[in-house]
Design a protein around this motif. Structure first.
Motif, short mmCIF file in Angstrom:
data_model
loop_
_atom_site.label_atom_id
_atom_site.label_comp_id
_atom_site.label_asym_id
_atom_site.label_seq_id
_atom_site.Cartn_x
_atom_site.Cartn_y
_atom_site.Cartn_z
N ARG A 249 0.84 -1.21 0.00
CA ARG A 249 0.00 0.00 0.00
C ARG A 249 0.87 1.26 0.00
NH1 ARG A 249 -4.01 2.12 4.76
NH2 ARG A 249 -4.95 3.78 3.53
N MET A 250 1.92 1.25 0.81
CA MET A 250 2.81 2.41 0.88
C MET A 250 3.54 2.63 -0.45
SD MET A 250 5.90 3.21 3.52
CE MET A 250 7.09 2.16 2.71
N GLU A 251 4.09 1.55 -1.01
CA GLU A 251 4.82 1.66 -2.28
C GLU A 251 3.88 2.01 -3.42
OE1 GLU A 251 8.34 1.20 -2.80
OE2 GLU A 251 8.26 1.48 -0.63
N PHE A 252 2.68 1.46 -3.43
CA PHE A 252 1.68 1.81 -4.44
C PHE A 252 1.37 3.30 -4.37
CE2 PHE A 252 -2.59 2.35 -6.12
CZ PHE A 252 -2.59 1.55 -7.25
N GLY A 253 1.21 3.81 -3.16
CA GLY A 253 0.93 5.23 -2.99
C GLY A 253 2.05 6.12 -3.51
N ILE A 254 3.27 5.66 -3.38
CA ILE A 254 4.42 6.45 -3.84
C ILE A 254 4.57 6.38 -5.36
CG2 ILE A 254 6.95 6.60 -3.79
CD1 ILE A 254 6.76 5.56 -0.87
N TYR A 255 4.60 5.18 -5.90
CA TYR A 255 4.98 4.99 -7.31
C TYR A 255 3.81 4.84 -8.28
CZ TYR A 255 9.60 4.30 -5.37
OH TYR A 255 10.77 4.47 -4.70
N CYS A 256 2.68 4.33 -7.83
CA CYS A 256 1.60 3.97 -8.75
C CYS A 256 0.45 4.97 -8.77
CB CYS A 256 1.07 2.58 -8.41
SG CYS A 256 2.35 1.32 -8.28
N THR A 257 0.15 5.57 -7.62
CA THR A 257 -1.01 6.46 -7.52
C THR A 257 -0.97 7.64 -8.48
OG1 THR A 257 -1.38 5.80 -5.24
CG2 THR A 257 -2.32 7.90 -5.90
N PRO A 258 0.19 8.24 -8.77
CA PRO A 258 0.16 9.38 -9.70
C PRO A 258 -0.49 9.07 -11.04
CG PRO A 258 2.26 9.33 -8.57
CD PRO A 258 1.54 8.06 -8.19
N ARG B 206 2.39 -12.39 -11.04
CA ARG B 206 3.71 -12.22 -11.66
C ARG B 206 3.65 -11.20 -12.81
NH1 ARG B 206 8.37 -13.94 -11.42
NH2 ARG B 206 8.00 -15.65 -10.01
N TYR B 207 2.53 -11.09 -13.48
CA TYR B 207 2.38 -10.12 -14.56
C TYR B 207 2.65 -8.71 -14.05
CZ TYR B 207 0.23 -7.11 -18.05
OH TYR B 207 0.01 -6.12 -18.96
N PHE B 208 2.07 -8.36 -12.89
CA PHE B 208 2.27 -7.02 -12.34
C PHE B 208 3.73 -6.80 -11.95
CE2 PHE B 208 -2.22 -8.01 -11.34
CZ PHE B 208 -2.81 -7.07 -12.18
N VAL B 209 4.35 -7.84 -11.41
CA VAL B 209 5.77 -7.75 -11.04
C VAL B 209 6.61 -7.51 -12.29
CG1 VAL B 209 7.71 -9.04 -10.07
CG2 VAL B 209 5.47 -9.15 -8.97
N GLU B 210 6.30 -8.20 -13.38
CA GLU B 210 7.06 -8.03 -14.62
C GLU B 210 6.85 -6.66 -15.24
OE1 GLU B 210 6.30 -11.34 -17.20
OE2 GLU B 210 7.14 -12.77 -15.76
N VAL B 211 5.63 -6.14 -15.16
CA VAL B 211 5.38 -4.80 -15.69
C VAL B 211 6.14 -3.76 -14.87
CG1 VAL B 211 3.61 -3.02 -15.99
CG2 VAL B 211 3.17 -5.35 -16.76
N VAL C 281 12.15 0.39 -7.38
CA VAL C 281 11.36 -0.50 -6.51
C VAL C 281 12.09 -1.83 -6.38
CG1 VAL C 281 9.12 -1.61 -6.20
CG2 VAL C 281 9.24 0.62 -7.31
N SER C 282 12.39 -2.23 -5.15
CA SER C 282 13.11 -3.48 -4.92
C SER C 282 12.23 -4.67 -5.33
CB SER C 282 13.49 -3.60 -3.45
OG SER C 282 12.34 -3.85 -2.66
N PRO C 283 12.85 -5.82 -5.61
CA PRO C 283 12.06 -6.99 -6.01
C PRO C 283 10.99 -7.39 -4.97
CG PRO C 283 14.34 -7.37 -6.53
CD PRO C 283 14.27 -6.08 -5.76
N ARG C 284 11.32 -7.35 -3.69
CA ARG C 284 10.33 -7.70 -2.66
C ARG C 284 9.18 -6.69 -2.67
NH1 ARG C 284 9.41 -10.93 1.55
NH2 ARG C 284 8.39 -10.09 3.39
N ASP C 285 9.49 -5.41 -2.88
CA ASP C 285 8.44 -4.40 -2.92
C ASP C 285 7.56 -4.52 -4.17
OD1 ASP C 285 9.18 -3.41 -0.48
OD2 ASP C 285 10.29 -1.70 -1.28
N ARG C 286 8.11 -5.06 -5.25
CA ARG C 286 7.29 -5.30 -6.45
C ARG C 286 6.22 -6.35 -6.14
NH1 ARG C 286 12.39 -5.94 -10.51
NH2 ARG C 286 13.55 -4.36 -9.40
N TRP C 287 6.63 -7.39 -5.41
CA TRP C 287 5.65 -8.40 -4.98
C TRP C 287 4.63 -7.80 -4.03
CZ3 TRP C 287 4.56 -12.56 -7.44
CH2 TRP C 287 5.53 -13.25 -8.17
#
Length: 177
Positions: A75-84, A118-123, A138-144
């Motif tokens: 949720r935190m990483e989504f808010g930083i990188y994805c929400t915009p 895995r599709y979202f991780v690859e994107v 974004v680190s690999p663990r944070d992508r998951w």
């Protein structure tokens, strides 16, 4: 006399160091007589592995176990990188598309609901369409973690109210009134 010697020595010392600022060098795509192919930019030797590549590859291969901590991190990483671009609910109506950039697809369309995590991780790792790669951010663990949070968003937006406990249904009815 001694003072003049020190002044002269200091002047010679500083003028001698100026060669460091004017060393011969090549720009990346400049021609070079140093290598046989005439290029300054050389490919890394066969078998070279970038720093942390093996560690990142194993972290990407292994999906971490689902936990509340993983979802919170997602949720935190989504808010930083994805929400915009994707907005807080994942419909693709963020502030970036509102300013004229292409709208990303909603996470709530059937194609993305059916896609494996895995599709979202690859994107996130490689980019897709006009979205560039976030592998360096974004680190690999944070992508998951982000992929897990996207799944939680999909569940939250498609939840059947009848499947909720009666107290939650009552709370929703009060909030809707």
């Amino acid at each position: 006399m001694r003072r003049r010697f020190f002044v002269l020595a200091t002047i010679l010392l500083f003028t001698g160091c100026d060669d460091m600022n004017h060393q011969p060098r090549y720009d990346s795509y400049e021609k070079s007589s140093l290598f046989g192919d005439g290029k300054a930019l050389q490919a890394p030797p066969e078998g070279t592995v970038a720093r942390d590549d093996l560690q990142n590859a194993s972290a990407l291969a292994d999906r971490p176990p689902m936990s509340a901590g993983l979802l919170q991190r997602g949720r935190m990483e989504f808010g930083i990188y994805c929400t915009p671009c994707h907005d807080a609910a994942g419909y693709g109506n963020g502030t970036v598309p509102a300013r004229g950039f292409p709208h990303p697809p909603s996470f709530h369309i059937d194609r993305l609901r059916q896609a494996p995590s895995r599709y979202f991780v690859e994107v996130i790792s490689k980019g897709h369409g006009v979205m560039y790669s976030y592998a360096d951010r974004v680190s690999p663990r944070d992508r998951w973690a982000i992929a897990a949070y996207i799944r939680a968003l999909q569940l939250s937006q498609g939840a059947d109210i009848a499947g909720l406990p009666p107290e939650d249904q009552a709370q929703l009815k009060r909030a809707g009134s």
